[in-house]
Write an enzyme that holds these catalytic residues in place. Sequence first.
Site, PDB file in Angstrom:
ATOM      1  N   SER A  91      73.474  65.803  38.659  1.00  0.00           N
ATOM      2  CA  SER A  91      74.573  66.277  39.576  1.00  0.00           C
ATOM      3  C   SER A  91      74.119  67.800  39.986  1.00  0.00           C
ATOM      4  O   SER A  91      73.485  68.663  39.119  1.00  0.00           O
ATOM      5  CB  SER A  91      75.897  66.360  39.078  1.00  0.00           C
ATOM      6  OG  SER A  91      76.168  64.861  38.588  1.00  0.00           O
TER       7      SER A  91
HETATM    8  N1  SAH Z   1      75.868  63.832  33.743  1.00  0.00           N
HETATM    9  C1  SAH Z   1      74.610  63.536  34.080  1.00  0.00           C
HETATM   10  C2  SAH Z   1      74.621  63.003  35.339  1.00  0.00           C
HETATM   11  C3  SAH Z   1      74.290  61.487  35.188  1.00  0.00           C
HETATM   12  S1  SAH Z   1      73.995  60.296  36.443  1.00  0.00           S
HETATM   13  C4  SAH Z   1      73.744  64.937  34.162  1.00  0.00           C
HETATM   14  O1  SAH Z   1      74.275  65.858  33.775  1.00  0.00           O
HETATM   15  O2  SAH Z   1      72.574  64.588  34.189  1.00  0.00           O
HETATM   16  C5  SAH Z   1      75.059  59.164  35.928  1.00  0.00           C
HETATM   17  C6  SAH Z   1      74.596  58.451  34.685  1.00  0.00           C
HETATM   18  O3  SAH Z   1      75.534  57.225  34.348  1.00  0.00           O
HETATM   19  C7  SAH Z   1      73.234  57.844  34.680  1.00  0.00           C
HETATM   20  O4  SAH Z   1      72.296  58.272  33.759  1.00  0.00           O
HETATM   21  C8  SAH Z   1      73.666  56.186  34.336  1.00  0.00           C
HETATM   22  O5  SAH Z   1      72.596  55.464  33.741  1.00  0.00           O
HETATM   23  C9  SAH Z   1      74.751  56.361  33.606  1.00  0.00           C
HETATM   24  N2  SAH Z   1      75.645  55.064  33.562  1.00  0.00           N
HETATM   25  C10 SAH Z   1      75.872  54.079  34.650  1.00  0.00           C
HETATM   26  N3  SAH Z   1      76.685  53.292  34.169  1.00  0.00           N
HETATM   27  C11 SAH Z   1      77.043  53.375  32.768  1.00  0.00           C
HETATM   28  C12 SAH Z   1      77.873  52.980  31.917  1.00  0.00           C
HETATM   29  N4  SAH Z   1      78.506  51.643  32.040  1.00  0.00           N
HETATM   30  N5  SAH Z   1      77.795  53.630  30.711  1.00  0.00           N
HETATM   31  C13 SAH Z   1      77.225  54.672  30.397  1.00  0.00           C
HETATM   32  N6  SAH Z   1      76.795  55.376  31.379  1.00  0.00           N
HETATM   33  C14 SAH Z   1      76.275  54.708  32.631  1.00  0.00           C
END
Ligand code: SAH
Length: 216
Positions: free
Chosen positions: A61
């Site tokens: 993000s």
């Molecule tokens: N906080 C992160 C941004 C993550 S983007 C950072 O600072 O880099 C969102 C993430 O959520 C992705 O890696 C995706 O794989 C994950 N995601 C999607 N669905 C999910 C679920 N059901 N459980 C856990 N993670 C999930």
Amino acid sequence: MNFDELRRRMIAQHLRARGIQDERVLAAFANVPRDLFVPEALQAQAYADHPLPIGSGQMISQPYIVALMTELLELQGHERVLEIGTGSGYQTAMLAQLALEVYSVERLPELAALAAERLQALGYRNAHVRYADGSFGWPEQAPFDGIIVTAAVPKVPEPLIAQLAEGGRLVLPIGTQAAQTLVQARKRHGALQPREVAACVFVPLLGEHGWSETTE
Ligand code: SAH
């Protein structure tokens, strides 16, 4: 590339100037090398205020949104925090500095492994990463004083309400897969009191209490 200088500028221009006030949050951003959380080819862009691809179709993000969500958790240092969507682990590193224990769940094994490795290399012993469907939360470690979901949800996943402590804060983007509203909800007398904070765009939470994986 002077990453320390770029980081100082990011904090002044993208965070402080845009209204992030919590000094503990701002200090946490000063400590974490964002360049180590993005693919090497994108390191030069690590301190710009936009999201970046981190592989497997996922995104880290933009710094402002990470800061805003972190601030909305209202952490003082004694909290147990749950994060859903570890991704790069950058948000996890912020939480590890600001809370007592951080439990982070990631659906993609390769991202979970890479994030865990980074966090360990940087010395965050209180950050625990697990590879699972985070829409179920992390029931064995509940209750949590703060829960942050860094992927978009159509509605609040039911298990997270149960796993939030009384008085705890839940921060998450709720909406469609195209666009969402960032919501801060406080748990009072067993129920959530939601407040809309800002418009945002996140990748979808895919799982049992998120969007179905087959409509990906
Ligand atoms: N906080 C992160 C941004 C993550 S983007 C950072 O600072 O880099 C969102 C993430 O959520 C992705 O890696 C995706 O794989 C994950 N995601 C999607 N669905 C999910 C679920 N059901 N459980 C856990 N993670 C999930």
